[in-house]
Design an enzyme around this catalytic site. Structure first.
Site, PDB file in Angstrom:
ATOM      1  N   TYR A  65       0.820  -1.209   0.000  1.00  0.00           N
ATOM      2  CA  TYR A  65       0.000   0.000   0.000  1.00  0.00           C
ATOM      3  C   TYR A  65       0.852   1.256   0.000  1.00  0.00           C
ATOM      4  O   TYR A  65       2.032   1.226   0.345  1.00  0.00           O
ATOM      5  CB  TYR A  65      -0.964   0.014   1.191  1.00  0.00           C
ATOM      6  N   CYS A  66       0.231   2.366  -0.405  1.00  0.00           N
ATOM      7  CA  CYS A  66       0.856   3.689  -0.381  1.00  0.00           C
ATOM      8  C   CYS A  66      -0.213   4.691   0.056  1.00  0.00           C
ATOM      9  O   CYS A  66      -1.148   4.327   0.762  1.00  0.00           O
ATOM     10  CB  CYS A  66       1.454   4.044  -1.742  1.00  0.00           C
ATOM     11  N   ARG A  67      -0.107   5.921  -0.378  1.00  0.00           N
ATOM     12  CA  ARG A  67      -1.085   6.936   0.022  1.00  0.00           C
ATOM     13  C   ARG A  67      -2.422   6.730  -0.673  1.00  0.00           C
ATOM     14  O   ARG A  67      -3.463   6.765  -0.052  1.00  0.00           O
ATOM     15  CB  ARG A  67      -0.549   8.344  -0.258  1.00  0.00           C
ATOM     16  N   GLY A  69      -2.746   4.384  -3.795  1.00  0.00           N
ATOM     17  CA  GLY A  69      -2.814   3.161  -4.598  1.00  0.00           C
ATOM     18  C   GLY A  69      -1.964   3.156  -5.849  1.00  0.00           C
ATOM     19  O   GLY A  69      -1.794   2.114  -6.466  1.00  0.00           O
ATOM     20  N   MET A  94      -3.823   4.550   1.924  1.00  0.00           N
ATOM     21  CA  MET A  94      -4.073   5.090   3.261  1.00  0.00           C
ATOM     22  C   MET A  94      -5.161   6.161   3.263  1.00  0.00           C
ATOM     23  O   MET A  94      -5.789   6.399   4.283  1.00  0.00           O
ATOM     24  CB  MET A  94      -2.784   5.660   3.869  1.00  0.00           C
TER      25      MET A  94
END
Length: 103
Positions: A65-67, A69, A94
């Protein structure tokens, strides 16, 4: 790579004994909180990302995951290209995460 919604991610992760959670955000983003038990590997540090990725167990299942996608999808594709068959991208990252976080 498979894109998973928040609910698919949570359900699949809870039933996966070979799961590894990977946070590919920057240090500054991680300081705002991360998913518990996540391994932090900043994808914006390309050399560092590749170096760390090569030390991981390719037989595990990677939940990335990241901020939002985008970077996590990129990370999944990179991991797939170097021999990691099971990567899962958290759609919405997130920004849409409803679960627990740690500092």
């Amino acid at each position: 790579m498979k894109d998973l919604t928040q609910s698919q991610w949570s359900e699949q992760l809870s039933n996966d004994k070979d799961a590894v959670i990977v946070d590919v955000r920057t240090d500054m983003e991680v300081a705002e909180g991360m998913i518990p038990k996540a391994l932090h590997i900043d994808i914006q540090n390309a050399a560092g990302f590749m170096e760390k990725a090569k030390t991981l167990d390719a037989t595990k299942n990677y939940y990335v995951y990241c901020r939002s996608g985008g970077r996590s999808a990129q990370a999944c594709m990179i991991l797939n290209s170097i021999g990691f068959p099971n990567t899962y991208n958290l759609m919405g990252g997130m920004m849409e995460w409803q679960g627990e976080t740690t500092a």
